[in-house]
Design an enzyme around this catalytic site. Structure first.
Site, PDB file in Angstrom:
ATOM      1  CG  HIS A   1      -9.048 -45.905  28.716  1.00 23.79           C
ATOM      2  ND1 HIS A   1     -10.460 -47.449  28.114  1.00 23.79           N
ATOM      3  CD2 HIS A   1      -8.398 -46.319  28.539  1.00 23.79           C
ATOM      4  CE1 HIS A   1      -9.651 -47.920  27.138  1.00 23.79           C
ATOM      5  NE2 HIS A   1      -8.345 -47.276  26.641  1.00 23.79           N
TER       6      HIS A   1
ATOM      7  CG  ASP B   1      -1.133 -36.401  27.999  1.00 22.84           C
ATOM      8  OD1 ASP B   1      -1.096 -34.988  27.787  1.00 22.84           O
ATOM      9  OD2 ASP B   1      -0.400 -36.730  28.964  1.00 22.84           O
TER      10      ASP B   1
ATOM     11  CD  GLU C   1       1.547 -33.774  29.449  1.00 18.91           C
ATOM     12  OE1 GLU C   1       2.893 -34.497  30.049  1.00 18.91           O
ATOM     13  OE2 GLU C   1       0.540 -33.494  28.904  1.00 18.91           O
TER      14      GLU C   1
HETATM   15  P1  FAD Z   1     -15.107 -44.566  31.512  1.00 17.57           P
HETATM   16  O1  FAD Z   1     -14.018 -45.143  32.178  1.00 17.57           O
HETATM   17  O2  FAD Z   1     -15.885 -45.226  30.917  1.00 17.57           O
HETATM   18  O3  FAD Z   1     -15.932 -43.244  32.369  1.00 17.57           O
HETATM   19  C1  FAD Z   1     -15.181 -42.964  33.557  1.00 17.57           C
HETATM   20  C2  FAD Z   1     -16.777 -42.320  34.336  1.00 17.57           C
HETATM   21  O4  FAD Z   1     -17.458 -41.544  33.961  1.00 17.57           O
HETATM   22  C3  FAD Z   1     -17.907 -42.737  34.554  1.00 17.57           C
HETATM   23  O5  FAD Z   1     -18.251 -42.986  36.150  1.00 17.57           O
HETATM   24  C4  FAD Z   1     -18.363 -43.234  33.667  1.00 17.57           C
HETATM   25  O6  FAD Z   1     -19.999 -43.391  34.273  1.00 17.57           O
HETATM   26  C5  FAD Z   1     -18.448 -41.711  33.653  1.00 17.57           C
HETATM   27  N1  FAD Z   1     -19.260 -41.520  31.786  1.00 17.57           N
HETATM   28  C6  FAD Z   1     -18.982 -42.561  30.972  1.00 17.57           C
HETATM   29  N2  FAD Z   1     -19.580 -41.641  30.218  1.00 17.57           N
HETATM   30  C7  FAD Z   1     -20.675 -40.334  30.614  1.00 17.57           C
HETATM   31  C8  FAD Z   1     -21.423 -40.097  29.722  1.00 17.57           C
HETATM   32  N3  FAD Z   1     -21.245 -40.248  28.593  1.00 17.57           N
HETATM   33  N4  FAD Z   1     -22.057 -38.882  30.730  1.00 17.57           N
HETATM   34  C9  FAD Z   1     -21.957 -39.605  31.709  1.00 17.57           C
HETATM   35  N5  FAD Z   1     -21.068 -40.112  32.826  1.00 17.57           N
HETATM   36  C10 FAD Z   1     -19.672 -40.614  31.582  1.00 17.57           C
HETATM   37  N6  FAD Z   1      -7.228 -38.103  31.390  1.00 17.57           N
HETATM   38  C11 FAD Z   1      -7.079 -36.852  31.621  1.00 17.57           C
HETATM   39  O7  FAD Z   1      -7.413 -36.159  31.909  1.00 17.57           O
HETATM   40  N7  FAD Z   1      -5.980 -36.594  31.043  1.00 17.57           N
HETATM   41  C12 FAD Z   1      -4.563 -37.779  29.996  1.00 17.57           C
HETATM   42  O8  FAD Z   1      -3.618 -37.193  29.752  1.00 17.57           O
HETATM   43  C13 FAD Z   1      -5.589 -38.168  30.451  1.00 17.57           C
HETATM   44  N8  FAD Z   1      -5.198 -40.208  29.376  1.00 17.57           N
HETATM   45  C14 FAD Z   1      -5.031 -41.049  30.009  1.00 17.57           C
HETATM   46  C15 FAD Z   1      -4.434 -42.265  29.708  1.00 17.57           C
HETATM   47  C16 FAD Z   1      -4.452 -43.554  29.131  1.00 17.57           C
HETATM   48  C17 FAD Z   1      -4.025 -44.835  28.884  1.00 17.57           C
HETATM   49  C18 FAD Z   1      -6.157 -43.474  30.005  1.00 17.57           C
HETATM   50  C19 FAD Z   1      -6.310 -45.229  30.869  1.00 17.57           C
HETATM   51  C20 FAD Z   1      -6.608 -42.583  30.886  1.00 17.57           C
HETATM   52  C21 FAD Z   1      -6.257 -41.370  30.787  1.00 17.57           C
HETATM   53  N9  FAD Z   1      -6.749 -40.582  31.724  1.00 17.57           N
HETATM   54  C22 FAD Z   1      -6.270 -39.073  31.941  1.00 17.57           C
HETATM   55  C23 FAD Z   1      -8.094 -41.078  32.284  1.00 17.57           C
HETATM   56  C24 FAD Z   1      -8.806 -40.382  32.218  1.00 17.57           C
HETATM   57  O9  FAD Z   1      -9.565 -39.367  31.040  1.00 17.57           O
HETATM   58  C25 FAD Z   1     -10.335 -40.812  32.289  1.00 17.57           C
HETATM   59  O10 FAD Z   1     -10.167 -42.568  33.309  1.00 17.57           O
HETATM   60  C26 FAD Z   1     -12.317 -41.102  31.623  1.00 17.57           C
HETATM   61  O11 FAD Z   1     -13.042 -41.002  32.584  1.00 17.57           O
HETATM   62  C27 FAD Z   1     -11.612 -42.259  30.922  1.00 17.57           C
HETATM   63  O12 FAD Z   1     -12.671 -41.955  29.865  1.00 17.57           O
HETATM   64  P2  FAD Z   1     -13.219 -43.203  29.683  1.00 17.57           P
HETATM   65  O13 FAD Z   1     -14.829 -42.596  28.003  1.00 17.57           O
HETATM   66  O14 FAD Z   1     -12.948 -44.530  29.201  1.00 17.57           O
HETATM   67  O15 FAD Z   1     -14.509 -43.135  30.508  1.00 17.57           O
END
Ligand code: FAD
Length: 503
Positions: free
Chosen positions: A69, A133, A249
């Site tokens: 994400h 969120d 918020e």
């Molecule tokens: P990914 O996109 O898969 O990875 C993100 C980064 O973290 C990459 O660099 C990856 O290599 C690294 N990573 C992933 N897993 C690990 C692991 N296990 N160990 C070490 N590194 C790792 N953020 C907020 O803080 N608050 C919010 O309310 C919020 N709402 C969101 C709502 C939506 C619809 C979306 C799309 C995003 C939102 N985000 C929010 C942002 C979100 O927290 C970040 O984009 C987060 O990185 C997404 O998690 P993911 O598991 O998809 O990570």
């Protein structure tokens, strides 16, 4: 071929559909091209692959991917392996969440989604304290950034609510770290953008879960009344729980944004107040969004507690929108919006999101220049705005925030559409993002980007400021070959065969 011989318990896949999924992310703005995708079932699976990459002369990188994400390819890699931490394939599975009810914490796999963490802990009447969120994000993904939502003023970001981690470093070692053990690694990994290790287990602090939430929205046409009230509400963080809200918020409503706002569901057509009649000439309204948790056993006092808190606020008196709902439904509210957008084909579109931390002393200037200026009266998605207390953030973590005791998150969560309408195009929104950053720079508004994205090391050095030297030192110690999370584009991988190549 090397990695196929590693004896992995999970699954190493070169299936085109796996590779395609790992090439993309929620932003749909960039594409990677991994060689293979690992679906691990243990820290050892990951350690084997990282060790092989560390020892490789060919220049192999490894990127953990949670739920993908990110916006700008942060979890992608080209010529390397993506470790798909969430969404298991095959029979073997990583460990399930283990709740330690008496100790009030839970051990979870780094790829667990927060929605699943919530469901597991609720079985014991417990829940994590600090949220995002949206819950379809992985634990490792949000802990690599910060993890923020309306509870952060009270409990700090998610990274302030972790006791212990298991991490696979860039050398392939599996290390446990906490305040007391491998302390440097612990703080570096939290908010560390995946640069120092892959989180395989996190121990997360829990509290007794409420079962109901009173969710309230009130409107303002005056920005300074809006922000004074938000700041007043978060100043109550040290008060007893019956004298403060649990969630604070807010969001900005520019005239045409109402239709596009994911969060407009509370303003139902049956509502007696016509929001359009409240719009001031400048065309901007501000919505304070607050919530109070309660339990059926305390339901009789909730009216009084809320009334007491609302009495001190200066919103437009005819604009109170209230609803009571289950705690789970409140926390999972954005998923409902996701379903709606998916059904209209509006979820899988490019997302040129911009998230900024803004010092509170400059938020009024930002309002004038951006909400009332650059944005005009058009937006293509929600614009969140809420303040947080810096003293709830541990300065030893890798995340960077502005140099003031209070700072705001402003999140421009916009979607680009191919509708023929210029203001919804990706190019238009990207230009507008650049314009906003330029405006802040010229006006001396010292913003820090949340979920940052840069393309040169100099920009990263400016982003980290006086934290850069430490960040660099930790990188050299825990991922000296720069194998991990190369999609963040902070460091370039270094391999013997590459360094001998002519540039
Ligand atoms: P990914 O996109 O898969 O990875 C993100 C980064 O973290 C990459 O660099 C990856 O290599 C690294 N990573 C992933 N897993 C690990 C692991 N296990 N160990 C070490 N590194 C790792 N953020 C907020 O803080 N608050 C919010 O309310 C919020 N709402 C969101 C709502 C939506 C619809 C979306 C799309 C995003 C939102 N985000 C929010 C942002 C979100 O927290 C970040 O984009 C987060 O990185 C997404 O998690 P993911 O598991 O998809 O990570």
């Amino acid at each position: 071929m090397e990695i196929l011989r590693l004896g992995i318990d999970g699954q190493l896949s070169v299936d085109p559909s796996d590779v395609e999924t790992a090439s993309l992310d929620f932003g749909l703005l960039t594409r990677g091209q991994p060689l293979a995708v690992l679906h691990p079932v243990s820290a050892q699976d990951i350690a084997r692959v990282v060790k092989a990459a560390y020892g490789s002369n060919q220049g192999m990188t490894v990127s953990a991917r949670g739920h993908g994400h990110s916006i700008n390819g942060q979890a992608q890699t080209t010529n390397g392996v993506v470790i798909q931490m969430s969404g298991w394939k095959g029979g073997n599975k990583p460990p399930r969440p283990h709740v330690w009810a008496e100790e009030r914490y839970v051990d979870v796999w780094g790829g667990d989604l927060w929605i699943d963490v919530l469901k597991s802990t609720l079985e014991y009447g417990l829940a994590p304290k600090s949220w995002t969120d949206y819950l379809y994000l992985s634990v490792g993904g949000t802990l690599s950034n910060a993890g923020i939502s309306g509870q952060a003023f009270n409990h700090g970001p998610q990274i302030s609510n972790v006791y212990e981690l298991d991490v696979v470093t860039g050398k392939g070692e599996v290390l446990t770290c906490s305040e007391d053990e491998n302390t440097e690694l612990f703080h570096a990994v939290l908010g560390g953008l995946g640069q120092f290790g892959i989180i395989t287990r996190a121990r997360i602090s829990l509290e007794p879960a409420p079962n109901m939430v009173r969710w309230i929205r009130v409107l303002y046409s005056n920005f300074s009344a809006f922000t004074s009230d938000q700041e007043h509400l978060i100043s109550l963080h040290a008060e007893p729980s019956n004298q403060k809200f649990d969630y604070v918020e807010g969001f900005v409503i520019v005239a045409e944004g109402l239709i596009n706002n994911w969060r407009s569901s509370l303003f139902s057509p049956q509502n007696p107040v016509k929001i359009s009649t409240l719009f001031p000439t400048g065309g901007v309204l501000y919505c304070l969004e607050i919530a109070k948790n309660y339990h059926e056993s305390t339901a009789q006092t909730i009216d009084q507690e809320v009334e007491f808190l609302l009495k001190k606020l200066n919103f437009i008196s005819t604009s109170v929108f209230t609803t009571d709902l289950l705690y789970v439904d409140f926390l999972d509210r954005v998923h409902m919006a996701e379903m709606k957008l998916r059904s209209k084909g509006l979820w899988e579109v490019p997302h040129p999101w911009l998230n900024l931390f803004i010092p509170s002393s400059k938020i009024a200037e930002f309002d004038k220049g951006v909400f009332k200026g650059i944005l005009g009266n058009k937006t293509s998605g929600p614009i969140l705005i809420y303040p947080m207390n810096k003293n709830k953030w541990d300065h030893r973590s890798s995340v960077v925030t502005p140099d003031e005791g209070l700072f705001y998150l402003v999140a421009l969560l916009r979607s680009a559409l191919d509708s023929g309408e210029e203001t919804q195009s990706l190019e238009y929104l990207n230009n507008q993002n650049r314009q906003i950053l330029r405006y802040c720079d010229e006006a001396g508004i010292k913003v820090k980007r949340y979920l940052p994205h840069y393309t040169t090391q100099q920009e990263w050095m400016d982003h980290f400021g006086n934290k850069w030297d430490r960040f660099y030192e930790m990188k050299m110690e825990f991922d000296p070959r720069h194998i991990l999370a190369s999609g963040q584009r902070i460091f370039t991988p270094t391999f013997p065969s590459l360094s001998n190549m002519p540039s």
